[in-house]
Motif scaffolding. Structure first.
Motif, PDB file in Angstrom:
ATOM      1  N   VAL A 134     -28.273 -39.272  78.277  1.00 32.57           N
ATOM      2  CA  VAL A 134     -29.874 -39.154  78.510  1.00 32.57           C
ATOM      3  C   VAL A 134     -30.457 -37.868  78.039  1.00 32.57           C
ATOM      4  O   VAL A 134     -31.498 -37.964  77.650  1.00 32.57           O
ATOM      5  N   LEU A 135     -29.539 -36.727  77.787  1.00 36.66           N
ATOM      6  CA  LEU A 135     -30.048 -35.628  77.324  1.00 36.66           C
ATOM      7  C   LEU A 135     -30.028 -35.700  75.781  1.00 36.66           C
ATOM      8  O   LEU A 135     -30.777 -34.515  74.958  1.00 36.66           O
ATOM      9  N   ARG A 136     -29.586 -36.547  74.995  1.00 35.46           N
ATOM     10  CA  ARG A 136     -29.497 -36.549  73.536  1.00 35.46           C
ATOM     11  C   ARG A 136     -30.935 -36.332  72.853  1.00 35.46           C
ATOM     12  O   ARG A 136     -30.954 -35.526  71.959  1.00 35.46           O
ATOM     13  N   PRO A 137     -32.009 -37.019  73.279  1.00 31.16           N
ATOM     14  CA  PRO A 137     -33.403 -36.890  72.844  1.00 31.16           C
ATOM     15  C   PRO A 137     -33.846 -35.536  72.767  1.00 31.16           C
ATOM     16  O   PRO A 137     -34.747 -35.052  72.069  1.00 31.16           O
ATOM     17  N   MET A 138     -33.553 -34.696  73.950  1.00 32.91           N
ATOM     18  CA  MET A 138     -33.838 -33.613  74.221  1.00 32.91           C
ATOM     19  C   MET A 138     -33.150 -32.539  73.502  1.00 32.91           C
ATOM     20  O   MET A 138     -33.629 -31.435  73.157  1.00 32.91           O
ATOM     21  N   ILE A 139     -31.882 -32.758  73.312  1.00 40.13           N
ATOM     22  CA  ILE A 139     -30.902 -31.744  72.431  1.00 40.13           C
ATOM     23  C   ILE A 139     -31.480 -31.679  71.049  1.00 40.13           C
ATOM     24  O   ILE A 139     -31.356 -30.948  70.371  1.00 40.13           O
ATOM     25  N   ALA A 140     -31.496 -32.715  70.457  1.00 40.77           N
ATOM     26  CA  ALA A 140     -31.577 -33.003  68.985  1.00 40.77           C
ATOM     27  C   ALA A 140     -32.788 -32.361  68.355  1.00 40.77           C
ATOM     28  O   ALA A 140     -32.477 -31.234  67.315  1.00 40.77           O
ATOM     29  N   PRO A 141     -33.721 -31.809  69.149  1.00 43.14           N
ATOM     30  CA  PRO A 141     -34.761 -31.072  68.293  1.00 43.14           C
ATOM     31  C   PRO A 141     -34.553 -29.519  68.299  1.00 43.14           C
ATOM     32  O   PRO A 141     -34.997 -28.894  67.606  1.00 43.14           O
ATOM     33  N   VAL A 142     -33.470 -29.167  69.222  1.00 45.82           N
ATOM     34  CA  VAL A 142     -33.390 -27.766  69.100  1.00 45.82           C
ATOM     35  C   VAL A 142     -32.025 -27.339  68.274  1.00 45.82           C
ATOM     36  O   VAL A 142     -31.235 -26.225  68.385  1.00 45.82           O
ATOM     37  N   LEU A 143     -31.449 -28.446  67.837  1.00 43.02           N
ATOM     38  CA  LEU A 143     -30.016 -28.100  67.126  1.00 43.02           C
ATOM     39  C   LEU A 143     -30.207 -27.450  65.873  1.00 43.02           C
ATOM     40  O   LEU A 143     -29.662 -26.675  65.091  1.00 43.02           O
ATOM     41  N   GLY A 144     -31.370 -27.818  65.257  1.00 46.17           N
ATOM     42  CA  GLY A 144     -32.059 -27.184  63.962  1.00 46.17           C
ATOM     43  C   GLY A 144     -30.989 -27.819  62.814  1.00 46.17           C
ATOM     44  O   GLY A 144     -30.391 -28.685  62.886  1.00 46.17           O
ATOM     45  N   ARG A 145     -31.069 -27.308  61.563  1.00 46.18           N
ATOM     46  CA  ARG A 145     -30.497 -28.066  60.408  1.00 46.18           C
ATOM     47  C   ARG A 145     -29.028 -27.500  60.642  1.00 46.18           C
ATOM     48  O   ARG A 145     -28.360 -28.448  60.080  1.00 46.18           O
ATOM     49  N   ARG A 146     -28.677 -26.488  60.980  1.00 47.80           N
ATOM     50  CA  ARG A 146     -27.305 -26.082  61.211  1.00 47.80           C
ATOM     51  C   ARG A 146     -26.494 -27.018  62.294  1.00 47.80           C
ATOM     52  O   ARG A 146     -25.282 -27.337  61.790  1.00 47.80           O
ATOM     53  N   GLY A 147     -27.089 -27.391  63.318  1.00 47.20           N
ATOM     54  CA  GLY A 147     -26.526 -28.097  64.153  1.00 47.20           C
ATOM     55  C   GLY A 147     -26.179 -29.622  63.559  1.00 47.20           C
ATOM     56  O   GLY A 147     -25.298 -30.353  63.852  1.00 47.20           O
ATOM     57  N   LYS A 148     -27.197 -30.145  62.839  1.00 48.68           N
ATOM     58  CA  LYS A 148     -26.841 -31.401  62.350  1.00 48.68           C
ATOM     59  C   LYS A 148     -25.951 -31.337  61.076  1.00 48.68           C
ATOM     60  O   LYS A 148     -25.243 -32.262  60.968  1.00 48.68           O
ATOM     61  N   TRP A 149     -25.949 -30.250  60.339  1.00 46.53           N
ATOM     62  CA  TRP A 149     -24.863 -30.023  59.467  1.00 46.53           C
ATOM     63  C   TRP A 149     -23.460 -30.065  60.237  1.00 46.53           C
ATOM     64  O   TRP A 149     -22.507 -30.473  59.465  1.00 46.53           O
ATOM     65  N   LEU A 150     -23.402 -29.081  61.267  1.00 43.83           N
ATOM     66  CA  LEU A 150     -22.019 -28.972  62.116  1.00 43.83           C
ATOM     67  C   LEU A 150     -21.587 -30.448  62.588  1.00 43.83           C
ATOM     68  O   LEU A 150     -20.527 -30.780  62.645  1.00 43.83           O
ATOM     69  N   ALA A 151     -22.615 -31.134  62.988  1.00 43.24           N
ATOM     70  CA  ALA A 151     -22.106 -32.806  63.691  1.00 43.24           C
ATOM     71  C   ALA A 151     -21.418 -33.365  62.573  1.00 43.24           C
ATOM     72  O   ALA A 151     -20.610 -34.273  62.951  1.00 43.24           O
ATOM     73  N   GLN A 152     -21.255 -33.344  61.277  1.00 42.15           N
ATOM     74  CA  GLN A 152     -20.877 -34.044  60.305  1.00 42.15           C
ATOM     75  C   GLN A 152     -19.250 -33.955  60.260  1.00 42.15           C
ATOM     76  O   GLN A 152     -18.471 -34.684  59.935  1.00 42.15           O
ATOM     77  N   PHE A 153     -18.824 -32.787  60.905  1.00 41.40           N
ATOM     78  CA  PHE A 153     -17.415 -32.702  60.965  1.00 41.40           C
ATOM     79  C   PHE A 153     -16.727 -33.211  62.088  1.00 41.40           C
ATOM     80  O   PHE A 153     -15.412 -32.989  62.404  1.00 41.40           O
TER      81      PHE A 153
END
Length: 498
Positions: A134-153
């Motif tokens: 339920v928190l995913r849509p709220m967390i995604a915007p604050v991850l920034g580009r580094r967070g999305k880069w980190l998620a690939q691992f």
């Protein structure tokens, strides 16, 4: 390595049957031979020492694994600014207390101010998103580009994506497709409906059922016949979801069928009094002896009332169910009377008065503030389903007046349906209730809903006390915990206001 294989085989057979063969490696053979010929140690010790020698020899001679893939690309530069040190500290405190309510507040504030979380907390945020969908849509915007880069691992973190909605609809997971459909239904209903119709024949029953859930009824107003055609679907679950949506659309054939049946049951008659010198209007109620069996395949259930002591029949329950889906203003058009007069007519008859909550339930599906206000003025009964329709001071007064005898229902509304912060007056009433019910209004409850409490209540917590001595200690501990949570809430708001 032959020597290690010998060790493993000896371990399986036991040292009583054999000892490891001499290693073929000269440098290792000398050391193992010295152990095997030692006169002061037994067979088991010889085996263990030999195994230790071979193991270490094997480890020392192994080459490290070499990476043959492409070079790891560094995280891209951020487009947004990191949150302030104060906001970062507030987030760390929130993680310590494990408060979903405060985390949601922090994420909301960060998104509004277009700030992103600092790198140190990105793994924690990604793990939180993995555990709490339920928190995913709220967390995604604050991850920034580094967070999305980190998620690939980490495969468990790969719920974020930069793909456009059109591509997500075509290639995304079922959960991603569902979310993009809901988003598009709000921004571009025509497009969302076309997507749904185009994919319908390709999906199985479970997927079709899931796609229909939570869609707004307004989405289908442009093509109501298509939605009604789903009543003939082979899957009962698909039909049930279609019925739920059709019941919320006044123009649907389903609601119109209910309405035609209801109109035949209610009439307004004029009753003469005082030898004909005066008269009054009364509501004449006549239920049919039976209903068309087809109605029980269209969202209406048969309810056994054989044990009822107030004269309620199965047919009355059918009528009550249908009333829940009729827009209240239909009654005004049918009777030619005002909403106030119709409410009065229903209230005059003790039996028909029991059907009034049916109209109250209809207000939750077809909101009408005028009707809700009339229901709210009735001080004898509590109509829970009008709460979402009431606004401002009227809702607040209705909650406070009915809280003592309907606390569970009111709290459910306040925590599940109301998004905005509670007023100070409502919070005071709730806190006195919480003081006497600290087992249900416990730390977990406040962790989840603390964002709804106004910070000003912190200065009044010592005014609330349990009625019995047994509960006072428990409430004192809870009140101290609430004070800490309110402090973090204040810290969070101040950090983003700077």
């Amino acid at each position: 390595m032959q020597s290690w294989d010998n060790i493993v085989q000896t371990a399986q057979l036991g040292t009583e049957k054999r000892q490891p063969a001499a290693p073929p490696e000269p440098s290792l053979a000398e050391a193992v031979s010295a152990v095997q010929q030692h006169p002061d140690i037994d067979r088991e010790e010889k085996f263990l020492q030999s195994a230790a020698l071979v193991f270490n020899f094997r480890q020392c001679g192994r080459l490290p694994i070499s990476y043959t893939g492409d070079g790891l690309q560094p995280a891209p530069a951020e487009e947004l600014v990191h949150c302030s040190p104060a906001a970062h500290q507030a987030l760390k405190d929130i993680f310590i207390f494990e408060s979903p309510g405060l985390l949601a507040l922090w994420l909301q504030q960060a998104a509004e101010k277009q700030k992103i979380a600092r790198p140190e907390v990105l793994p924690v945020l990604l793990d939180t998103a993995r555990q709490q969908r339920v928190l995913r849509p709220m967390i995604a915007p604050v991850l920034g580009r580094r967070g999305k880069w980190l998620a690939q691992f980490n495969p468990d973190w790969q719920f974020t994506t930069d793909l456009p909605d059109d591509e997500l609809w075509d290639t995304g997971s079922p959960q991603q497709r569902k979310q993009v459909l809901l988003r598009t239904a709000q921004s571009d209903p025509a497009k969302a409906l076309q997507w749904l119709k185009d994919t319908w024949g390709k999906e199985n029953a479970a997927a079709r059922t899931e796609l229909l859930k939570d869609l707004p009824p307004s989405l289908f107003e442009a093509d109501l016949p298509w939605l009604e055609s789903l009543l003939g679907d082979k899957s009962q679950k698909v039909k049930d979801e279609a019925i739920k949506i059709l019941q919320r659309i006044p123009a649907s054939s389903l609601v119109q069928r209910y309405w035609e049946l209801l109109k035949s049951c209610f009439q307004i008659k004029v009753e003469k009094k005082m030898l004909g010198l005066s008269s009054r209007k009364i509501l004449d109620y006549n239920e049919p002896e039976s209903f068309d069996p087809g109605i029980f395949k269209l969202g209406i259930n048969k309810i056994n009332t054989s044990g009822s002591k107030n004269g309620i029949t199965e047919n009355t329950m059918v009528i009550y169910q249908m009333m829940q889906f009729i827009p209240p203003h239909y009654w005004e058009s049918y009777f030619g009377e005002s909403a106030e007069e119709i409410f009065t007519l229903f209230s005059k008859d003790e039996f028909v008065e029991g059907l009034l909550p049916g109209i109250g339930l209809a207000l939750s599906k077809h909101p009408d503030e005028k009707w809700a206000t009339i229901f709210a003025k009735d001080e004898r009964r509590y109509f829970h389903d009008i709460l979402p329709v009431l606004t401002g001071k009227m809702r607040e007064e209705y909650i406070i007046r009915n809280f003592p005898h309907s606390a569970d229902l009111v709290i459910r509304f306040l925590t599940e349906q109301q998004q905005e912060e509670w007023s100070l007056e409502v919070t005071r009433v709730f806190m006195q209730y919480a003081a006497n019910n600290h087992y249900t209004c416990n730390r977990g409850f406040f962790n989840k809903h603390i964002h709804l409490l106004p910070i000003r209540i912190a200065g009044e917590l010592d005014k609330f006390s349990a009625d019995d001595e047994y509960s006072k200690k428990g409430w004192t501990e809870i009140a101290g915990y609430v004070l800490q949570l309110l402090s973090i809430k204040s810290q969070t708001l101040q950090a983003f206001q700077q």
